[in-house]
Design an enzyme around this catalytic site. Structure first.
Site, mmCIF file in Angstrom:
data_model
loop_
_atom_site.group_PDB
_atom_site.id
_atom_site.type_symbol
_atom_site.label_atom_id
_atom_site.label_comp_id
_atom_site.label_asym_id
_atom_site.label_seq_id
_atom_site.Cartn_x
_atom_site.Cartn_y
_atom_site.Cartn_z
ATOM 1 N N GLY A 169 -10.558 -4.378 40.074
ATOM 2 C CA GLY A 169 -11.252 -3.320 39.344
ATOM 3 C C GLY A 169 -11.585 -2.174 40.285
ATOM 4 N N GLY A 170 -12.626 -1.445 39.914
ATOM 5 C CA GLY A 170 -13.029 -0.287 40.722
ATOM 6 C C GLY A 170 -13.376 -0.665 42.146
ATOM 7 N N GLY A 404 15.778 20.437 58.549
ATOM 8 C CA GLY A 404 14.331 20.544 58.404
ATOM 9 C C GLY A 404 13.613 19.409 59.106
ATOM 10 N N ALA A 405 14.263 18.257 59.141
ATOM 11 C CA ALA A 405 13.629 17.094 59.765
ATOM 12 C C ALA A 405 13.393 17.335 61.260
ATOM 13 C CB ALA A 405 14.478 15.851 59.545
HETATM 14 C C1 HXC Z 1 -21.433 -12.504 38.567
HETATM 15 C C2 HXC Z 1 -19.734 -13.870 39.247
HETATM 16 C C3 HXC Z 1 -18.826 -12.801 39.180
HETATM 17 C C4 HXC Z 1 -19.324 -11.536 38.787
HETATM 18 C C5 HXC Z 1 -17.758 -14.534 39.814
HETATM 19 N N1 HXC Z 1 -19.028 -14.922 39.633
HETATM 20 N N2 HXC Z 1 -17.603 -13.245 39.533
HETATM 21 N N3 HXC Z 1 -21.021 -13.703 38.943
HETATM 22 N N4 HXC Z 1 -20.636 -11.431 38.495
HETATM 23 N N5 HXC Z 1 -18.530 -10.461 38.722
HETATM 24 C C6 HXC Z 1 -19.573 -16.258 39.853
HETATM 25 C C7 HXC Z 1 -19.091 -17.256 38.834
HETATM 26 O O1 HXC Z 1 -19.947 -17.218 37.705
HETATM 27 C C8 HXC Z 1 -19.226 -18.563 39.595
HETATM 28 O O2 HXC Z 1 -20.573 -18.955 39.612
HETATM 29 C C9 HXC Z 1 -18.885 -18.154 40.998
HETATM 30 O O3 HXC Z 1 -19.068 -16.739 41.069
HETATM 31 C C10 HXC Z 1 -17.464 -18.454 41.362
HETATM 32 O O4 HXC Z 1 -16.628 -17.981 40.342
HETATM 33 P P1 HXC Z 1 -15.470 -18.857 39.700
HETATM 34 O O5 HXC Z 1 -15.036 -18.155 38.481
HETATM 35 O O6 HXC Z 1 -15.923 -20.277 39.580
HETATM 36 O O7 HXC Z 1 -14.379 -18.782 40.835
HETATM 37 P P2 HXC Z 1 -12.815 -18.709 40.702
HETATM 38 O O8 HXC Z 1 -12.334 -19.692 39.707
HETATM 39 O O9 HXC Z 1 -12.264 -18.755 42.080
HETATM 40 O O10 HXC Z 1 -12.512 -17.248 40.094
HETATM 41 C C11 HXC Z 1 -12.796 -16.097 40.808
HETATM 42 C C12 HXC Z 1 -12.686 -14.857 39.897
HETATM 43 C C13 HXC Z 1 -13.537 -15.068 38.631
HETATM 44 C C14 HXC Z 1 -11.221 -14.663 39.511
HETATM 45 C C15 HXC Z 1 -13.134 -13.666 40.744
HETATM 46 O O11 HXC Z 1 -14.842 -15.480 39.047
HETATM 47 C C16 HXC Z 1 -13.671 -13.842 37.833
HETATM 48 O O12 HXC Z 1 -12.779 -13.470 37.077
HETATM 49 N N6 HXC Z 1 -14.842 -13.181 37.925
HETATM 50 C C17 HXC Z 1 -15.126 -12.003 37.170
HETATM 51 C C18 HXC Z 1 -14.354 -10.844 37.720
HETATM 52 C C19 HXC Z 1 -14.736 -9.588 37.027
HETATM 53 O O13 HXC Z 1 -14.342 -9.332 35.888
HETATM 54 N N7 HXC Z 1 -15.597 -8.774 37.692
HETATM 55 C C20 HXC Z 1 -15.988 -7.529 37.211
HETATM 56 C C21 HXC Z 1 -14.812 -6.609 37.479
HETATM 57 S S1 HXC Z 1 -15.186 -4.965 37.142
HETATM 58 P P3 HXC Z 1 -20.994 -20.509 39.744
HETATM 59 O O14 HXC Z 1 -22.492 -20.473 39.662
HETATM 60 O O15 HXC Z 1 -20.348 -21.192 38.612
HETATM 61 O O16 HXC Z 1 -20.495 -20.964 41.071
HETATM 62 C C22 HXC Z 1 -15.692 -4.433 38.611
HETATM 63 C C23 HXC Z 1 -16.011 -3.028 38.554
HETATM 64 C C24 HXC Z 1 -16.393 -2.457 39.857
HETATM 65 O O17 HXC Z 1 -15.809 -5.088 39.560
HETATM 66 C C25 HXC Z 1 -16.643 -1.021 39.536
HETATM 67 C C26 HXC Z 1 -16.848 -0.222 40.729
HETATM 68 C C27 HXC Z 1 -16.953 1.204 40.324
#
Ligand code: HXC
Length: 510
Positions: A169-170, A404-405
């Site tokens: 993502g971002g 040119g290079a």
């Molecule tokens: C809160 C999160 C989290 C998040 C993971 N966790 N991502 N908690 N916010 N964004 C937590 C899970 O709940 C879990 O907690 C622990 O971290 C480990 O995650 P798992 O899913 O068990 O791990 P894994 O299977 O390895 O998967 C990793 C992952 C997945 C692919 C990253 O966690 C995931 O898809 N997370 C969400 C990603 C996402 O959509 N993020 C937002 C993107 S938008 P527990 O307590 O169970 O251990 C973004 C915008 C940024 O980031 C913008 C900037 C401008």
């Protein structure tokens, strides 16, 4: 007092546990080290000074008040790499998935501010699930604050990103604005939108590794500068890179002890260039033979291999090298190689790293793919980058410098300080065959006549002396003496100071 000390110890211990034994085990099972293990490996032993160990988030939504781990998913502080100061943050995937909350981001911002103020690089280890979902816009605001600091720090202190897990993502845009991105094969990925969204929107079926893994980003997209087998190798290579870099734009690059004679003669270089001008040779051989102790740190080795970029040392001092590679596409300039080299030249110029350019270039790559892709604008990036660079610039033309290079590759006309050529150099508008086919089109049916015309052209232009007569080449040098000549040239240029006219900033063709 004893009780208080005991409590401090206990709290520290709690912070060091991260997300607990089970999550640490899961992290290890994926072949990944923990945030603290990574910091330990990156920095000199015992040098890490942690900051904000006890920071905890302030979110109360979704029951988060029950889950306030120390450190809030990122380990921050400073330490040394071979005795030189660096600031570091290392996201802890075992704590709330390393997700970024307002306080997590504030910890990163704090050490970035200190790095800029105190003049030391920032090394960011990324391993995060992205914006902390429970915090909503507070998290996005935190990212924004980090982005703003990446921009402010750019050109002030080197910024290095190491991607060691998810970065999606971002969130990708913070590393994207840093100077170097390193990735670990099979355990890290970067993408703006993941495989599920890609499938929904474009119907493409792709794995995370294919979409944004280390191989993709080092070979296809050029987002990343190098890919390593595992965390240990990646961190030790970051240490090696730091050794080449100045700590900030207020310092010159470090001078390391060297054991290689600056006057070393390399007789083998006299025969590096093949008799046949169309036969390739390996430019890396030349780079290694010029460098102190044959030590070359290559940047973007896997991308646009027709140009080579990286760091060497001459007399212990860092020099940025840009070199055409005749082994790939005859060393031609194209969109990818121009972008790759331009970014490298600008990094070197921002941090006062002198530039060595090794030229063997037959021109720009023709074709619709290049023209439609904007080779005019991308080629101009490299031209512009060389022209605006005020660091010492030394150029050696080994063979072809066509069209040119020739101008682009740090020619005298773009402010090359010392421009050497080997006797095998050919500085001309184009190669003999192409030239005769244009000039003597009416004689094309007569191979004998054309052969004579080609020989005549070669006699006149396939050498460095026409350029040397005009002072566009400062000296024609024997290949075997090149290291000695370069060491002397860069030594003579140590006092170089060059000012460009005042401007807010330039408008490089992005
Ligand atoms: C809160 C999160 C989290 C998040 C993971 N966790 N991502 N908690 N916010 N964004 C937590 C899970 O709940 C879990 O907690 C622990 O971290 C480990 O995650 P798992 O899913 O068990 O791990 P894994 O299977 O390895 O998967 C990793 C992952 C997945 C692919 C990253 O966690 C995931 O898809 N997370 C969400 C990603 C996402 O959509 N993020 C937002 C993107 S938008 P527990 O307590 O169970 O251990 C973004 C915008 C940024 O980031 C913008 C900037 C401008």
């Amino acid at each position: 007092m004893k009780d208080i000390l005991h409590e401090l110890q206990e709290r520290r211990e709690a912070a060091r546990q991260g997300g607990g034994a089970k999550r640490v085990e899961a992290q290890h099972a994926k072949g990944k080290l923990t945030a603290r293990e990574r910091v330990e490996l990156l920095l000199d032993e015992g040098s890490f000074e942690e900051f904000d160990t006890f920071v905890a988030h302030r979110c109360t939504d979704f029951g988060m008040q029950q889950n306030r781990p120390y450190g809030d998913g990122v380990v921050t502080g400073w330490g040394t790499v071979n005795g030189r100061q660096v600031y570091v943050f290392s996201q802890d995937f075992t704590v709330l998935g390393g997700s970024v909350s307002a306080t997590h981001a504030a910890k990163i911002c704090k050490i970035m501010d200190m790095a800029v103020q105190n003049g030391a690089p920032v090394i960011g280890i990324n391993d995060s699930g992205g914006a902390r979902i429970q915090e909503g816009v507070d998290s996005l605001a935190g990212y924004g604050e980090v982005f703003a600091r990446n921009i402010k720090a750019s050109g002030v202190v080197p910024q290095i990103s190491v991607i060691m897990g998810p970065c999606a993502g971002g969130a990708v845009y913070s590393p994207a604005m840093t100077d170097f991105i390193f990735m670990v094969k099979d355990s890290s990925y970067m993408f703006v939108t993941g495989p599920d969204v890609v499938k929904t929107v474009t119907n493409e079926i792709v794995t995370a590794e294919e979409l944004g893994g280390a191989t993709t980003h080092t070979r296809k997209s050029s987002v990343a500068d190098a890919a390593f087998e595992n965390d240990v190798e990646a961190l030790s290579e970051v240490r090696r890179l730091v050794d080449f870099l100045p700590l900030s734009n207020r310092e010159v690059p470090p001078v390391r002890p060297f054991f290689d004679d600056p006057d070393r003669i390399e007789t083998s270089l006299d025969t590096l260039i093949p008799e046949n001008p169309n036969q390739p040779y390996d430019m890396k051989e030349l780079i290694l033979k010029l460098a102190d102790e044959r030590d070359f740190y290559e940047i973007q080795e896997e991308f646009a291999k027709n140009i080579i970029t990286g760091f060497i040392r001459l007399e212990g001092r860092t020099v940025g090298v840009v070199a055409n590679q005749p082994m790939v596409l005859a060393g031609v300039l194209d969109i990818d190689s121009s972008r790759k080299a331009a970014r490298f030249v600008r990094f070197c110029d921002a941090f006062e790293i002198p530039l060595l350019t090794l030229v063997d270039v037959p021109g720009f790559l023709p074709g619709t793919t290049q023209e439609y892709g904007g080779v005019i604008k991308h080629g101009a990036k490299l031209l512009f980058a060389y022209g605006e660079a005020t660091v010492p610039k030394v150029t050696v033309i080994t063979r072809k410098a066509y069209g040119g290079a020739y101008d682009v590759m740090s020619s005298k006309h773009l402010g090359g300080d010392v421009n050497y050529a080997w006797p095998t150099a050919q500085v001309a508008v184009m190669g003999a065959k192409g030239a005769t086919e244009i000039l003597y089109r009416s004689e094309l049916g007569d191979p004998e006549k054309i052969a004579a015309r080609t020989a005549e052209y070669e006699d006149r232009f396939a050498n460095p002396f026409v350029a040397a007569e005009r002072g566009f080449i400062d000296e024609v040098i024997a290949p075997q003496t090149t290291r000695k000549r370069l060491c002397r040239a860069f030594a003579a240029l140590r006092g170089k100071r060059q000012q460009m006219p005042w401007k807010k900033h330039d408008n490089i063709p992005l």
